[in-house]
Design an enzyme around this catalytic site. Structure first.
Site, mmCIF file in Angstrom:
data_model
loop_
_atom_site.group_PDB
_atom_site.id
_atom_site.type_symbol
_atom_site.label_atom_id
_atom_site.label_comp_id
_atom_site.label_asym_id
_atom_site.label_seq_id
_atom_site.Cartn_x
_atom_site.Cartn_y
_atom_site.Cartn_z
ATOM 1 N N LYS A 76 0.845 -1.195 0.000
ATOM 2 C CA LYS A 76 0.000 0.000 0.000
ATOM 3 C C LYS A 76 0.883 1.248 0.000
ATOM 4 C CE LYS A 76 -4.014 1.827 2.552
ATOM 5 N NZ LYS A 76 -4.844 1.657 3.781
ATOM 6 N N SER A 151 -9.765 2.074 2.733
ATOM 7 C CA SER A 151 -8.869 2.775 1.839
ATOM 8 C C SER A 151 -7.973 1.855 1.021
ATOM 9 C CB SER A 151 -7.985 3.724 2.646
ATOM 10 O OG SER A 151 -7.133 3.004 3.530
ATOM 11 N N SER A 175 -9.831 -0.336 6.870
ATOM 12 C CA SER A 175 -9.218 -0.184 5.546
ATOM 13 C C SER A 175 -8.515 -1.422 5.004
ATOM 14 C CB SER A 175 -8.226 0.981 5.552
ATOM 15 O OG SER A 175 -8.920 2.198 5.569
#
Lengths: 487, 497, 99
Positions: A76, A151, A175
């Site tokens: 990420k 996210s 997330s």
């Protein structure tokens, strides 16, 4: 060899170790897959082909061994990676190459995993759909017209699209888990303090938790064991050894849950979940009962205040954490025409560099921390946090884990929740309590609703991450894994 | 700006009662910064003592320096404070380019130390200054202001920032408001800062040098009419010497009295002291100051000092400088004023060690407060760093006592020691500075001097012994100072008796 | 009644160093009002005697030893700077006592 991109991390690691395939071949296969599909999925913000092949070559030379040596991983973009662009999906950090790496990234490298690149996300991890990425959304491989969750939508979509067998996510309010749920993949949020935050670009420091994403529970546990454990560079890192999550996952995979008590949170029952989500969750619960588990209804009366408390605590901390993005030491600078003052340039930079959701949260947090409002908002939210923790502790006196759907609804179409920010926030209704408490939780695919994946959430006591892996692996053994339609 | 003549200080103090308060920042002398492992050396190349943490790179996290916590607790204990059993760091949020995170890691309503006091003495009278709190925080970086006049922020076109200092531990010491000092407020303020400096120096946690900024002082002042409520206070910054502490309070009392006389309201504001002019000018008005939005620092866990550890630190505190001075004054047999100048020169420990190395108190004090203090003053170098050690000074004095050096020669030897030529004995040998004790050579020189000065010799023979000095001088001249004056004098008197 | 006014939002934006546009102000004021009305629910909980939780790990006294670690080089430190000169970060003029 069968299609390398369809193999699990465990299978790939075994094949590489046994020289059935080289790490470079595995890396190349995934890079090829990314080239083939990522234009449509947009899971990656940056692909580091050169770095990946070099890392793979080191494994092939025998320089690094270990349970995940040679296995590709997607990271990420909120994780600092030395020399590799790191933006947190924000314009304010466009082009930034950190001069240092996050602890978990160093651990990934030391374990011989092969980082493929950086995945898309909502800007600064604020969002539940990746629609708030400054670089455009990620598309859900199950239906390219729908959100992949957020996210960490990029990491989850990369798994679902077979661009990577493993990925790193971060979970502040869901997330990791919510994207896992809506893409039919596994996402685990470790105990807060069980994985280092050093090098994780902070959103809400007291909630942020990095964790593993995978296509099956055992792979997630392996990745968890590689990145987890004490880190002296993170003051909130837990020094005690973490439980053996890999062994727990393997135990669970035998399909025996005799004597395990699952707590069903009464207060979650009426909360606007889609019927298809409820149905898939109920069926899975029955499957677990067939494996020997017992279901007990528990009451967590303060969970109803989790969402409001979260949307005070997280913005408050973010308003302070994001103050450092000022155009002085790194990142964007706007409006420096030689006449404007620093204050003006800073304000123009921050307005241009941050997206609307980030700005909303900064303003909200600034408000909640202001003198005169602090007690009513931030202070009260922290008390609610204590009450929620007590609810968890009380529940865990009666049961081993708590279970719920991961998210109330399946992947929604783009644009359907962006106009009303609070509608977006509801996506994290079931995941947020765990973050406020600090315990671990995992989302495991449990079925489909109208052809779209549904996630099953298992929440465990702090430092009992092994429990969620055991139950998660048992569920997986009962319901199987779910494959999206071909891209 | 008012054009009315300012009242005199005596005028002002006759009509108003001052209340003062002091906020002092002490930069700790730890090896590394408060929240990262960067060095803290003064004067390093810009931005070479920085890392992801103190540059506030995205993702970096702080870890507290144990030495910083310990030093803060020791300061708190030395100031008679209660030490918190549990407290947290807090974020003080405001934007400033010197401050990389745009918040300062500090403490808010949970200081590490609170409720203490410092006893100071002024002209033989004791005064107790209450300590409100002692807390730990971090320093900012430094900006160079370019394009304006003389590096001032006003008028500059740009600034250049160096973060080497950012994150160095700072301890803030806040007094309670001190009323009732009357006309002595400026002197007591100075006496307090002096005492504080001495205490902290004795702990060895900071070099507490105001001119280098490792001790910084803000002075709060307000005035009220007798019997009325305390007035609005101003905060004077940029007070960079002990003398300025006194001057800043004095000038602020005069300024505020003048305004109050005109019926003008005092506004709560920050003012800057000007060393050159001896007065203050306005800075930011506190009434429009930003809301700092303090909240507990989530990246640092609470500080909960073990009471046993605190007790240990307390037991190991050094002797309080004021009582140590009283004791030494007695031992050395000197006056309070002489002791004060020894303390001001930073010579207490040096003299103490010199005596411990075998010198007499008078001898030790003579060198440190005479020749060496003069050099320190001239060069601006600290006495402790002047180049001579207590051991060397003690050796020098022993050579004098043994008659191997006279005063003049000893000065020359000391010069050699300071210049790094070695220990006194070595310098003496190398420079050929030993006293001439060869009786034959001396007698010849004495006879020569008597022959060359028959008038003086006659006076001495008549019993005017004081005249011998002139002959001693003549002998010293022919022996180039290398004779012992007393021996020479004795020889002359013996010859002429 | 609105929980937060447009003027308050403008003030908060200034405090946060966000040069928001008039359009953003309009948009944010409405949205923040909705959010604030929802999160104000935390006030429903009677929590007078409840201690606040600031950290979810039960840790205290986490320290490191006072031992120097390598710093970045000056080049590394300045590598991301939008503007630098002579080993330092260059910034536009600072308003006096800006804070």
């Amino acid at each position: 060899m069968s299609d390398l991109t369809r193999m699990s991390a465990v299978e790939l690691a075994g094949a590489i170790k046994n020289k059935q395939v080289s790490a470079v071949e595995v890396a190349q296969a995934h890079l090829d897959r990314i080239s083939a599909v990522d234009e449509r999925v947009h899971a990656f913000l940056h692909v580091d082909a050169e770095g990946a092949l070099a890392a793979a070559a080191r494994v092939d030379k025998g320089e690094i061994t270990g349970p995940l040596a040679g296995v590709p991983v997607a990271v990420k973009d909120v994780i600092a990676t030395k020399g590799v662009p790191t933006t947190a999906a924000s314009k304010i950090l466009e082009g930034w190459r950190p001069p240092y790496s996050a602890t978990i990234y160093e651990r990934l490298q030391a374990a011989g995993t092969v980082p493929l690149g950086k995945t898309n996300m909502d800007e600064f991890a604020m969002g539940s759909s990746t629609e708030y990425s400054a670089y455009g959304p990620t598309n859900n491989p199950w239906d390219l017209g729908r959100i992949p969750g957020g996210s960490g939508g990029g990491s989850a979509a990369a798994l679902a699209a077979y661009e990577a067998p493993l990925a790193i996510g971060t979970d502040t309010g869901g997330s990791i888990r919510q994207p896992g749920a809506v893409t039919g993949t596994v996402g685990a949020k470790p105990t807060y303090g069980g994985t280092s935050r050093y090098g994780l670009i902070a959103f809400s420091s007291s909630l942020d938790t990095p964790g593993p994403c995978a296509r099956n529970v055992e792979d997630a546990a392996l990745l968890h064991s590689v990145i987890g454990g004490h880190d002296v560079r993170d003051s909130t890192s837990i020094p005690q050894p973490m439980p053996d999550v890999v062994a727990a996952a393997r135990l669970g995979a035998t399909g025996d849950l005799t004597g395990v008590k699952l707590g069903l949170v009464k207060e979650f029952a009426g909360d606007g979940s889609e019927p298809g989500v409820i149905a898939a969750f109920r069926e899975s619960l029955e499957a677990l009962v067939k494996l020997g588990a017992e279901v007990v209804e528990v009451s967590c009366p303060n969970f109803q205040y989790a969402l409001p408390a979260y949307y005070l605590i997280a913005p408050s901390e973010c308003s302070s954490n994001l103050a450092r993005f000022d155009g002085v030491r790194y990142g964007l600078r706007v409006g420096d025409d030689g006449n404007r003052s620093l204050e003006e340039v800073m304000s123009l930079t921050r307005d241009a560099g941050f997206g609307a959701e980030v700005k909303r949260r900064i303003i909200l947090g600034t408000y909640a921390l202001s003198s005169g409002y602090y007690d009513a908002y931030y202070g009260q939210a922290q008390k609610v946090r204590t009450l929620i923790t007590r609810d968890f502790e009380k529940a865990f006196e009666q049961v081993d884990v708590l279970v719920s759907p991961t998210t109330p609804f399946v992947a929604f179409p783009f644009g359907s929740r962006t106009s009303d920010p609070y509608q977006m926030y509801l996506a994290d209704l079931f995941t947020i309590p765990t973050n406020l408490y600090g315990g671990p939780a995992i989302s495991v695919p449990c079925g489909l609703s109208e052809g779209l994946p549904v996630g099953f959430q298992i929440m465990a006591p702090t430092m009992a991450d092994d429990r969620m892996y055991r139950v998660g692996a048992a569920l997986e053994s009962a319901v199987g894994t779910f494959t999206p339609p071909a891209l | 700006m008012t054009t009315t003549a300012l009242p005199t200080y005596e005028d002002a103090i006759a009509r108003f009662e001052p209340v003062i308060g002091l906020e002092t920042h002490v930069e700790l002398g730890t090896q590394t910064k408060m929240f990262c492992g960067c060095r803290t050396e003064f004067g390093a190349e810009p931005n070479t003592q920085v890392c992801p943490v103190c540059l506030a790179l995205p993702g970096a996290l702080p870890v507290a320096n144990r030495a910083g916590i310990e030093a803060t607790i020791r300061i708190g204990l030395a100031l008679n404070c209660d030490i918190a059993t549990w407290c947290r760091m807090a974020r003080k949020n405001y934007f400033y380019p010197d401050m990389p995170k745009n918040f300062q890691t500090s403490q808010y309503d949970e200081p590490l130390c609170a409720e203490g006091y410092v006893d100071v003495e002024y002209e033989g009278k004791p005064y107790r200054i209450g300590i409100e709190r002692v807390h730990l925080e971090e320093d900012t970086g430094k900006s160079l202001h370019v394009g304006g006049a003389t590096g001032r922020i006003q008028g500059a076109t740009e600034s250049l920032v160096d973060y080497n200092r950012a994150g160095i531990p700072l301890v803030e010491i806040v007094t309670k408001p001190v009323p009732g000092l009357g006309a002595l407020a400026p002197e007591i303020a100075k006496a307090y800062v002096t005492e504080l400096r001495d205490i902290i120096r004795s702990l060895g946690v900071s070099d507490v040098r105001m001119e280098q900024g490792s001790l910084r002082c803000d002075v709060n002042t307000s005035l009220n009419k007798p019997g009325e409520e305390w007035g609005t206070r101003t905060e004077t910054k940029n007070v960079n010497s002990l003398r300025s502490v006194e001057r800043a309070v004095r000038s602020e009392i005069i300024r505020q009295a003048s305004l109050l006389d005109e019926g003008t309201r005092i506004i709560q504001e920050t003012r800057h002291f000007h060393e050159d002019r001896g007065d203050t000018s306005p800075g930011r008005s506190k009434e429009t100051a930003t809301d700092y939005r303090y909240f507990p620092e989530p990246d640092l866990v609470p500080i909960a000092p073990d009471p046993a550890w605190v007790a240990e630190l307390k037991a190991a505190l050094p002797e309080r400088p004021s009582s140590k001075r009283a004791r030494l004054r007695e031992d050395w047999g000197i006056s309070e004023i002489d002791m004060q100048s020894v303390a001001n020169a930073g010579a207490v420990e040096l003299i103490e060690e010199t005596i411990a190395a075998g010198a007499s108190p008078a001898g030790a004090r003579k060198w440190w407060m005479g020749e060496l203090a003069r050099r320190a003053n001239e060069t601006g170098i600290d006495l402790a760093d002047i180049g001579a050690t207590p051991l060397q000074v003690a050796e020098l004095q022993k050579l004098v006592d043994a008659g191997k050096l006279n005063d003049k020669l000893a000065r020359a030897v000391l010069e050699g020691v300071v210049a790094g030529e070695g220990d006194p004995a070595a310098v003496m040998a190398a420079r050929g500075l030993e006293v001439v004790n060869d009786e034959g050579a001396l007698t010849a020189a004495v006879d020569e001097a008597i022959a060359a000065n028959p008038d003086i010799a006659a006076k001495i023979r008549e019993g005017k012994v004081a005249a011998a000095g002139a002959l001693v001088g003549a002998v010293m001249k022919t022996t180039r100072g290398q004779a012992d004056a007393k021996t020479v004098r004795d020889l002359i008197l013996a010859r002429l008796s | 009644m609105a929980a937060i006014s447009r003027e308050e939002v403008a003030h908060l934006a200034r405090l946060s160093r966000l040069a928001v546009t008039e359009q953003e102000l309009d948009q944010f004021a409405g949205q923040l009002d909705v959010i604030l009305q929802s999160v104000a629910r935390v006030g429903e909980v009677a929590a007078d005697d409840i201690p606040p939780t600031s950290h979810s790990v039960p840790l205290t006294n986490v320290y490191r030893d006072d031992v120097p670690q390598p710093s970045l080089t000056q080049d590394e430190a300045l590598s991301g700077a939008p503007d630098a000169f002579d080993g330092r970060f260059r910034v536009p003029r600072i308003l006096d006592e800006e804070a």
